[in-house]
Structure formats: structure tokens, C-alpha cells
Design an enzyme around this catalytic site. Structure first.
Site, mmCIF file in Angstrom:
data_model
loop_
_atom_site.group_PDB
_atom_site.id
_atom_site.type_symbol
_atom_site.label_atom_id
_atom_site.label_comp_id
_atom_site.label_asym_id
_atom_site.label_seq_id
_atom_site.Cartn_x
_atom_site.Cartn_y
_atom_site.Cartn_z
ATOM 1 N N ARG A 31 0.851 -1.193 0.000
ATOM 2 C CA ARG A 31 0.000 0.000 0.000
ATOM 3 C C ARG A 31 0.882 1.236 0.000
ATOM 4 N NH1 ARG A 31 -2.344 3.182 4.122
ATOM 5 N NH2 ARG A 31 -4.435 3.953 3.643
ATOM 6 N N SER A 100 -12.607 -2.406 -0.136
ATOM 7 C CA SER A 100 -12.883 -1.887 1.208
ATOM 8 C C SER A 100 -14.341 -1.467 1.331
ATOM 9 C CB SER A 100 -12.057 -0.625 1.482
ATOM 10 O OG SER A 100 -10.698 -0.882 1.459
ATOM 11 N N LYS A 129 -5.080 6.355 9.851
ATOM 12 C CA LYS A 129 -5.596 7.370 8.935
ATOM 13 C C LYS A 129 -6.875 7.964 9.495
ATOM 14 C CE LYS A 129 -8.107 4.408 5.629
ATOM 15 N NZ LYS A 129 -8.205 3.988 4.234
HETATM 16 N N1 3NM Z 1 -8.073 0.787 5.948
HETATM 17 P P1 3NM Z 1 -3.969 -0.234 11.616
HETATM 18 S S1 3NM Z 1 -8.431 0.992 8.426
HETATM 19 C C1 3NM Z 1 -5.614 0.984 5.650
HETATM 20 O O1 3NM Z 1 -11.250 0.768 7.526
HETATM 21 C C2 3NM Z 1 -6.826 0.938 6.477
HETATM 22 O O2 3NM Z 1 -10.788 0.537 5.425
HETATM 23 C C3 3NM Z 1 -9.029 0.807 6.875
HETATM 24 O O3 3NM Z 1 -4.120 0.283 10.125
HETATM 25 C C4 3NM Z 1 -10.447 0.700 6.595
HETATM 26 O O4 3NM Z 1 -3.922 -1.725 11.534
HETATM 27 C C5 3NM Z 1 -6.844 1.072 7.854
HETATM 28 O O5 3NM Z 1 -2.667 0.353 12.028
HETATM 29 C C6 3NM Z 1 -5.660 1.267 8.744
HETATM 30 O O6 3NM Z 1 -5.122 0.279 12.395
HETATM 31 C C7 3NM Z 1 -5.239 0.006 9.361
#
Ligand code: 3NM
Length: 203
Positions: A31, A100, A129
Site C-alpha cells: 500500500r 474496502s 488514517k
Molecule cells: N483501511 P492499523 S483501516 C488501511 O477501515 C486501512 O478501510 C481501513 O491500520 C479501513 O492496523 C486502515 O494500524 C488502517 O489500524 C489500518
């Protein structure tokens, strides 16, 4: 149903992909954000070569033209990415597709494209994010699993190793994560712990 490895780390560089395959990960998302297709192509090719040599599956996030050019076999698109993507061309190139989703409208749109997996997030608060969506919680995983039929469900967002089993028990087939691996003080050890904890579910 297509089987995917339950441990699905999401990383932003070829170096991370190299570490993951070295430690034995079998499903990895690359990504990279905010680069052009041309700029990202060499990294996709390098990550693909590493994964193929190790028998791992590489999922390319977003850059569908570069993914086609590199001969990738799996693509992940966010909802925003879908706006500019030529899904028939992606399918014609033989790419499998994960999408997603964060609410019912997005799920409807995703299912209309017959995805190979559906991702649901964020399950827990994520620091990675800015998210306009409240954490989904575990009950939503079960709901999504019922709605998506036989497709694999990927849970993402704030998932640590300690939280993974709860997501799997709630109906997720796969757990995806960024920070639990990439911000861990000892990533190789953490990757090994993830693999050991999910091995009983791996194909
Ligand atoms: N997508 P972490 S949450 C890249 O909800 C991403 O679609 C998400 O990172 C979604 O594991 C997310 O550090 C971040 O929380 C995931």
C-alpha cells in the site's frame, strides 16, 4: 470459497515485503500512497518477484494500471479508488479484486462488482488514517459475513494480535493490520507471533 491466509499485513515498501516473506507471511498488501503509476511500477515488480519466489500472494493497493503492467494477480481498491478504476479491464487482465467497505452503501457497491474478498473497517479505532467512520465493532463482522455470502471477509483497523482472535471468532476469515506489525519494536518477532497464532487457520 477462495481461501486466503488469515494473517494479512499491509505495508508501504518493498523492504517490508522482503521482511514479511522472509518470516513466512503468505498474504501481503503493498500500500503505497501518492505516487504516479510509473513511479510505483518498479516497486510493484520487485514486491511481486519476492512474493512469487516465496509462494506468497501480493495484493497491490490502488494502482490498477501498474498492477496490470506488472502482471500482478491481486488488487485491492478502496471506495475512492473505485471511481477511477476500469473494473472490466482489471478483470480482463485476470486480476482478483478485494474492496474496502465501511457502510451498507459501500457494501452494495462492492458486491455489484463481484469482489473476491470484502474488507470491513475500521473494526477498532485506528491511528493510521483519519476515518469518517466510527469503529464497526465485532457484531458488525458477523453481520457482514452473513451479507457477503461465500466470499472471504477481511477485518481491518486497529487490530492487534491480542484482538485478532475476537475478530476471527466473530466471523472474519482474515485479519489485516498495519501498525501492530510496522510500529512494533521487534517486527520480525511480532510477525512470527502472528503466524504462530493464526497457523491453525492457514491453508
Ligand atoms: N483501511 P492499523 S483501516 C488501511 O477501515 C486501512 O478501510 C481501513 O491500520 C479501513 O492496523 C486502515 O494500524 C488502517 O489500524 C489500518
Amino acid at each position: 470459497m477462495m481461501r486466503l491466509d488469515p494473517f494479512y499485513p499491509v505495508v508501504g515498501s518493498v523492504d517490508w515485503v522482503a521482511l514479511l516473506v522472509k518470516e513466512g507471511a503468505r498474504l501481503i498488501q503493498l500500500r503505497i500512497k501518492e505516487r504516479s503509476d510509473e513511479a510505483v511500477l518498479p516497486d510493484i515488480k520487485a514486491a511481486l518477484a519476492l512474493c512469487r519466489a516465496a509462494g506468497a500472494e501480493l495484493v497491490v493497493n490502488d494502482y490498477w494500471r501498474a498492477a496490470i503492467d506488472a502482471g500482478a494477480s491481486f488488487l485491492h481498491l478502496g471506495q475512492g479508488d473505485l471511481d477511477g478504476a476500469d473494473v472490466p479491464a482489471i478483470r480482463a487482465a485476470g486480476l482478483r479484486l478485494g474492496i474496502s467497505t465501511h457502510d451498507h452503501a459501500e457494501l452494495g457497491r462492492a458486491l455489484s462488482l463481484d469482489p473476491d474478498y470484502v474488507a470491513l473497517g475500521p473494526i477498532y479505532p485506528t491511528t493510521l488514517k483519519a476515518m469518517p467512520f466510527a469503529p464497526q465493532g465485532l457484531a458488525r463482522i458477523g453481520e457482514w459475513k452473513r451479507l457477503i455470502g461465500s466470499r472471504p471477509l477481511v477485518a481491518i483497523g486497529g487490530i492487534s494480535l491480542e484482538r485478532a482472535q475476537g475478530c476471527l471468532d466473530a466471523g472474519a476469515d482474515v485479519v489485516a493490520m498495519v501498525s501492530d506489525v510496522t510500529r512494533h519494536p521487534d517486527p520480525p518477532a511480532r510477525i512470527r507471533d502472528w503466524l504462530a497464532a493464526t497457523r491453525h487457520l492457514a491453508t
